[in-house]
Motif scaffolding. Structure first.
Motif, PDB file in Angstrom:
ATOM      1  N   VAL A 111       0.860  -1.171   0.000  1.00  0.00           N
ATOM      2  CA  VAL A 111       0.000   0.000   0.000  1.00  0.00           C
ATOM      3  C   VAL A 111       0.899   1.225   0.000  1.00  0.00           C
ATOM      4  O   VAL A 111       1.784   1.353   0.848  1.00  0.00           O
ATOM      5  N   GLU A 167      -2.336   6.634  -1.308  1.00  0.00           N
ATOM      6  CA  GLU A 167      -3.139   6.079  -2.391  1.00  0.00           C
ATOM      7  C   GLU A 167      -4.496   5.607  -1.875  1.00  0.00           C
ATOM      8  O   GLU A 167      -4.665   5.302  -0.696  1.00  0.00           O
ATOM      9  N   LEU A 227      -6.464   2.612  -2.271  1.00  0.00           N
ATOM     10  CA  LEU A 227      -6.345   1.232  -2.740  1.00  0.00           C
ATOM     11  C   LEU A 227      -7.658   0.496  -2.484  1.00  0.00           C
ATOM     12  O   LEU A 227      -8.186   0.530  -1.374  1.00  0.00           O
ATOM     13  N   THR A 243      -3.966   7.619   3.314  1.00  0.00           N
ATOM     14  CA  THR A 243      -3.780   6.317   2.702  1.00  0.00           C
ATOM     15  C   THR A 243      -5.026   5.498   3.052  1.00  0.00           C
ATOM     16  O   THR A 243      -5.333   5.313   4.227  1.00  0.00           O
ATOM     17  N   ILE A 300      -7.451   2.019   2.453  1.00  0.00           N
ATOM     18  CA  ILE A 300      -7.696   0.663   1.954  1.00  0.00           C
ATOM     19  C   ILE A 300      -9.202   0.457   2.038  1.00  0.00           C
ATOM     20  O   ILE A 300      -9.775   0.448   3.130  1.00  0.00           O
ATOM     21  N   GLY A 349     -10.972   3.755  -6.850  1.00  0.00           N
ATOM     22  CA  GLY A 349      -9.604   3.307  -6.644  1.00  0.00           C
ATOM     23  C   GLY A 349      -8.537   3.959  -7.513  1.00  0.00           C
ATOM     24  O   GLY A 349      -8.733   4.136  -8.708  1.00  0.00           O
ATOM     25  N   ARG A 396      -5.759   2.217  -7.377  1.00  0.00           N
ATOM     26  CA  ARG A 396      -5.408   0.854  -7.796  1.00  0.00           C
ATOM     27  C   ARG A 396      -6.476  -0.083  -7.275  1.00  0.00           C
ATOM     28  O   ARG A 396      -7.084   0.183  -6.233  1.00  0.00           O
ATOM     29  N   ASP A 444      -3.910  -0.712 -12.228  1.00  0.00           N
ATOM     30  CA  ASP A 444      -3.712   0.729 -12.004  1.00  0.00           C
ATOM     31  C   ASP A 444      -4.819   1.454 -12.733  1.00  0.00           C
ATOM     32  O   ASP A 444      -5.005   1.234 -13.930  1.00  0.00           O
TER      33      ASP A 444
END
Ligand SMILES: Nc1ncnc2c1ncn2[C@@H]1O[C@H](COP(=O)(O)OP(=O)(O)O)[C@@H](O)[C@H]1O
Ligand SMILES: [Mg+2]
Length: 257
Positions: free
Chosen positions: A38, A42, A44, A195, A197, A210, A212, A228
């Motif tokens: 991770v 981002e 994710l 960040t 998730i 997302g 990614r 991506d």
């Protein structure tokens, strides 16, 4: 134990496996050698079918459950117990019904001993950001499902985690509310970079949000593919490129996700 990592990587999941052993039933292998990274800031998305082992993996990542094999590293340090740098938003929010919106939102900083002025300011900022200004003194039962979800999101941000885990947060919302909340989380996450998730079983939701997408197999969860996603934001669910990616991911899954 610590681990070398590339610049910009926050969290590393390395060869994590988990099996549940229960009396009288076959061992249940739910996470199979999952490795992923991770990156800092981002968004994710972990995408996988229901019951494939996503929540078990998140419990391992957040230090709530030990893996049988493999390890998780946050900033190079092995995770062995819950870490205040990691915050969670669940589908079942666990809002305290006897507390008002703002009292629910400021609970984390209150428990950490942050003074009332500072924590109120922070709570008010995020209540405003999630669109609940004016509802600070309402009680959870006075709010709709989408509004309660906003309270959960404001609460998670008010805790100021460095990594925010969201486990199918919109899974129980009706279609229109879910769509609104996808818009909202997209806007909020652009405004307040963290960040993230985000776990879902919904391909459109994954593609809408997302940077990614990590696609998982059916149980036991294995990493099937990593995508991506370079679509500009805010994303358009009927843009031809969005639809092309949707079809590509859909063709790569065994189930109708
Ligand atoms: N503590 C546990 N003990 C035994 N089995 C479990 C436990 N937690 C989850 N499971 C099983 O592991 C599988 C994956 O669960 P879960 O990670 O919750 O799936 P999902 O991908 O829908 O989040 C399910 O079959 C579930 O019943
Ligand atoms: Mg789950």
């Amino acid at each position: 134990m610590s681990m070398e990592q590339k610049a910009g990587t926050r969290l590393i999941v390395k060869d994590v496996s988990k099996t549940f052993y229960q009396k009288k039933i076959e061992p249940h292998h739910v996470v199979d050698k999952v490795s992923l990274e991770v990156k800092d800031n981002e968004f994710l998305v972990l995408l996988g079918p229901g019951h494939c082992g996503k929540t078990v993996l998140l419990n391992i990542v957040s230090g709530l459950m030990p893996p049988d094999e493999g390890s998780v590293y946050l900033d190079g340090e092995k995770i062995t117990k819950p870490n205040p740098k990691i915050g969670m938003v669940f589908q079942k929010l666990g809002l305290m019904p006897w507390k008002t919106v703002i009292e629910n939102v400021e609970i984390g900083p209150k428990l950490s001993g942050i003074n009332v002025k500072t924590r109120r300011e922070r709570a008010e900022y995020f209540i405003d950001l999630v669109g609940l200004k004016g509802f600070e003194n309402s009680y959870p039962h006075q709010l709709s499902g989408g509004m309660k979800q906003r309270v959960g999101i404001a609460r998670a941000y008010t805790n100021d985690p460095e990594i925010l885990i969201m486990d199918e947060p919109f899974g129980q919302l009706d279609a229109q509310t879910r769509y609104n909340m996808q818009n909202e989380i997209s806007r909020i996450s652009e405004h307040e970079k963290r960040t993230i998730i985000f776990v879902t079983n919904n391909i459109e939701e994954a593609l809408y949000l997302g940077d990614r997408i990590i696609l998982f197999t059916e149980c036991p969860a294995r990493v099937k593919e990593i995508y991506d996603i370079d679509l500009k934001r805010p994303r358009d669910m009927i843009d031809p490129e969005f639809l092309r990616l949707r079809k590509m991911i859909s063709n790569n899954t065994d189930l109708a996700l």
